[in-house]
Design a protein around this motif. Structure first.
Motif, PDB file in Angstrom:
ATOM      1  N   MET A  15       0.837  -1.206   0.000  1.00 39.96           N
ATOM      2  CA  MET A  15       0.000   0.000   0.000  1.00 39.96           C
ATOM      3  C   MET A  15       0.873   1.257   0.000  1.00 39.96           C
ATOM      4  SD  MET A  15      -3.233  -1.060   2.425  1.00 39.96           S
ATOM      5  CE  MET A  15      -2.247  -1.699   3.778  1.00 39.96           C
ATOM      6  N   SER A  16       1.987   1.204   0.690  1.00 42.43           N
ATOM      7  CA  SER A  16       2.911   2.342   0.708  1.00 42.43           C
ATOM      8  C   SER A  16       3.534   2.553  -0.662  1.00 42.43           C
ATOM      9  CB  SER A  16       4.006   2.112   1.747  1.00 42.43           C
ATOM     10  OG  SER A  16       3.452   2.001   3.039  1.00 42.43           O
ATOM     11  N   ARG A  17       3.904   1.468  -1.326  1.00 41.50           N
ATOM     12  CA  ARG A  17       4.456   1.568  -2.682  1.00 41.50           C
ATOM     13  C   ARG A  17       3.452   2.224  -3.609  1.00 41.50           C
ATOM     14  NH1 ARG A  17       5.376  -3.869  -4.847  1.00 41.50           N
ATOM     15  NH2 ARG A  17       3.199  -3.808  -5.395  1.00 41.50           N
ATOM     16  N   TYR A  18       2.220   1.784  -3.549  1.00 43.06           N
ATOM     17  CA  TYR A  18       1.166   2.337  -4.398  1.00 43.06           C
ATOM     18  C   TYR A  18       1.002   3.835  -4.129  1.00 43.06           C
ATOM     19  CZ  TYR A  18      -3.371   2.868  -6.635  1.00 43.06           C
ATOM     20  OH  TYR A  18      -4.400   3.285  -7.437  1.00 43.06           O
ATOM     21  N   ALA A  19       1.007   4.217  -2.860  1.00 38.09           N
ATOM     22  CA  ALA A  19       0.822   5.626  -2.487  1.00 38.09           C
ATOM     23  C   ALA A  19       2.001   6.480  -2.951  1.00 38.09           C
ATOM     24  CB  ALA A  19       0.627   5.747  -0.979  1.00 38.09           C
ATOM     25  N   VAL A  20       3.224   6.036  -2.685  1.00 39.90           N
ATOM     26  CA  VAL A  20       4.405   6.827  -3.050  1.00 39.90           C
ATOM     27  C   VAL A  20       4.542   6.920  -4.563  1.00 39.90           C
ATOM     28  CG1 VAL A  20       6.933   6.881  -2.978  1.00 39.90           C
ATOM     29  CG2 VAL A  20       5.633   6.373  -0.900  1.00 39.90           C
ATOM     30  N   SER A  21       4.414   5.803  -5.235  1.00 39.15           N
ATOM     31  CA  SER A  21       4.539   5.797  -6.689  1.00 39.15           C
ATOM     32  C   SER A  21       3.455   6.662  -7.323  1.00 39.15           C
ATOM     33  CB  SER A  21       4.457   4.368  -7.221  1.00 39.15           C
ATOM     34  OG  SER A  21       4.628   4.347  -8.611  1.00 39.15           O
ATOM     35  N   GLY A  22       2.235   6.544  -6.831  1.00 37.81           N
ATOM     36  CA  GLY A  22       1.139   7.350  -7.347  1.00 37.81           C
ATOM     37  C   GLY A  22       1.354   8.833  -7.107  1.00 37.81           C
ATOM     38  N   TRP A  23       1.879   9.160  -5.959  1.00 37.74           N
ATOM     39  CA  TRP A  23       2.163  10.562  -5.631  1.00 37.74           C
ATOM     40  C   TRP A  23       3.174  11.144  -6.620  1.00 37.74           C
ATOM     41  CZ3 TRP A  23       6.550  13.228  -4.004  1.00 37.74           C
ATOM     42  CH2 TRP A  23       6.334  14.501  -3.503  1.00 37.74           C
ATOM     43  N   VAL A  24       4.226  10.388  -6.905  1.00 37.02           N
ATOM     44  CA  VAL A  24       5.247  10.861  -7.848  1.00 37.02           C
ATOM     45  C   VAL A  24       4.657  11.009  -9.243  1.00 37.02           C
ATOM     46  CG1 VAL A  24       7.436  10.269  -8.987  1.00 37.02           C
ATOM     47  CG2 VAL A  24       7.192   9.958  -6.512  1.00 37.02           C
ATOM     48  N   VAL A  25       3.918  10.012  -9.695  1.00 34.24           N
ATOM     49  CA  VAL A  25       3.334  10.054 -11.038  1.00 34.24           C
ATOM     50  C   VAL A  25       2.331  11.203 -11.156  1.00 34.24           C
ATOM     51  CG1 VAL A  25       1.828   8.796 -12.640  1.00 34.24           C
ATOM     52  CG2 VAL A  25       3.771   7.642 -11.575  1.00 34.24           C
ATOM     53  N   ASN A  26       1.559  11.455 -10.111  1.00 34.12           N
ATOM     54  CA  ASN A  26       0.601  12.569 -10.139  1.00 34.12           C
ATOM     55  C   ASN A  26       1.297  13.912 -10.271  1.00 34.12           C
ATOM     56  OD1 ASN A  26      -1.728  11.045  -9.996  1.00 34.12           O
ATOM     57  ND2 ASN A  26      -1.814  11.109  -7.768  1.00 34.12           N
ATOM     58  N   ARG A  27       2.507  14.027  -9.755  1.00 31.54           N
ATOM     59  CA  ARG A  27       3.229  15.292  -9.809  1.00 31.54           C
ATOM     60  C   ARG A  27       4.144  15.416 -11.026  1.00 31.54           C
ATOM     61  NH1 ARG A  27       0.859  14.381  -5.748  1.00 31.54           N
ATOM     62  NH2 ARG A  27       0.349  15.777  -4.080  1.00 31.54           N
ATOM     63  N   MET A  28       4.670  14.296 -11.491  1.00 30.22           N
ATOM     64  CA  MET A  28       5.649  14.327 -12.576  1.00 30.22           C
ATOM     65  C   MET A  28       5.078  13.847 -13.909  1.00 30.22           C
ATOM     66  SD  MET A  28       8.222  15.442 -10.872  1.00 30.22           S
ATOM     67  CE  MET A  28       9.642  15.189 -11.901  1.00 30.22           C
ATOM     68  N   GLY A  29       3.905  13.230 -13.880  1.00 34.70           N
ATOM     69  CA  GLY A  29       3.329  12.679 -15.096  1.00 34.70           C
ATOM     70  C   GLY A  29       3.730  11.228 -15.272  1.00 34.70           C
ATOM     71  N   PRO A  30       3.042  10.532 -16.169  1.00 34.53           N
ATOM     72  CA  PRO A  30       3.324   9.108 -16.396  1.00 34.53           C
ATOM     73  C   PRO A  30       4.776   8.884 -16.831  1.00 34.53           C
ATOM     74  CG  PRO A  30       1.312   9.772 -17.517  1.00 34.53           C
ATOM     75  CD  PRO A  30       1.962  11.025 -17.018  1.00 34.53           C
ATOM     76  N   SER A  31       5.463   8.056 -16.084  1.00 31.23           N
ATOM     77  CA  SER A  31       6.860   7.724 -16.386  1.00 31.23           C
ATOM     78  C   SER A  31       7.298   6.615 -15.444  1.00 31.23           C
ATOM     79  CB  SER A  31       7.759   8.956 -16.207  1.00 31.23           C
ATOM     80  OG  SER A  31       7.870   9.280 -14.836  1.00 31.23           O
ATOM     81  N   VAL A  32       8.562   6.299 -15.512  1.00 33.16           N
ATOM     82  CA  VAL A  32       9.125   5.283 -14.614  1.00 33.16           C
ATOM     83  C   VAL A  32       9.594   5.898 -13.300  1.00 33.16           C
ATOM     84  CG1 VAL A  32       9.816   3.784 -16.521  1.00 33.16           C
ATOM     85  CG2 VAL A  32      11.434   5.474 -15.628  1.00 33.16           C
ATOM     86  N   LEU A  33       9.398   7.195 -13.102  1.00 36.25           N
ATOM     87  CA  LEU A  33       9.921   7.867 -11.909  1.00 36.25           C
ATOM     88  C   LEU A  33       9.280   7.395 -10.609  1.00 36.25           C
ATOM     89  CD1 LEU A  33      10.410  11.525 -13.166  1.00 36.25           C
ATOM     90  CD2 LEU A  33      12.152   9.788 -12.721  1.00 36.25           C
ATOM     91  N   GLY A  34       8.019   6.965 -10.662  1.00 35.50           N
ATOM     92  CA  GLY A  34       7.378   6.448  -9.454  1.00 35.50           C
ATOM     93  C   GLY A  34       8.084   5.196  -8.955  1.00 35.50           C
TER      94      GLY A  34
END
Length: 122
Positions: A15-34
């Protein structure tokens, strides 16, 4: 009982992975950065936790197993990282694929070292 702790740690880590990755993608856009962010954070945390719990602050092995194998096992996303990197390569983005793989490897090693170093200073 350890299996229950592993399952709980894995669930919380996932659940933490989903939250952190989603947070990054929401701010940076779809990419591998999450995924990249999660892998580097997980590398830092495993270095920090293992050094702290094996040397400075002795904790029961069940607690260490819960945090590293359970939580961090659910949190880090190496298989996703590999799949996304292969997707970049197959789509013709070889430069981005190599940058993602190399950047993750180098940054992950630095993050583990940094976590271990900070833990040894505490």
């Amino acid at each position: 009982m350890i299996y229950a702790w592993l399952a709980l740690g894995g669930a919380v880590g996932t659940m933490s992975r989903y939250a952190v990755s989603g947070w990054v993608v929401n701010r940076m856009g779809p990419s591998v950065l999450g995924t990249f962010t999660v892998n580097i954070a997980g590398s830092f945390l495993i270095g920090l936790i293992l050094i702290l719990t094996e040397g400075r602050f002795l904790v029961p092995s069940d607690v260490r197993t819960f945090t590293t194998t359970g939580f961090l096992g659910g949190f880090t996303t190496f298989s996703t990282f590999m799949f996304e990197t292969m997707g970049l390569a197959e789509s013709g983005s070889l430069g981005r694929a190599f940058f993602n793989a190399g950047g993750s490897l180098i940054s992950g090693l630095i993050a583990v070292w940094l976590g271990m170093t900070i833990a040894r200073l505490l």
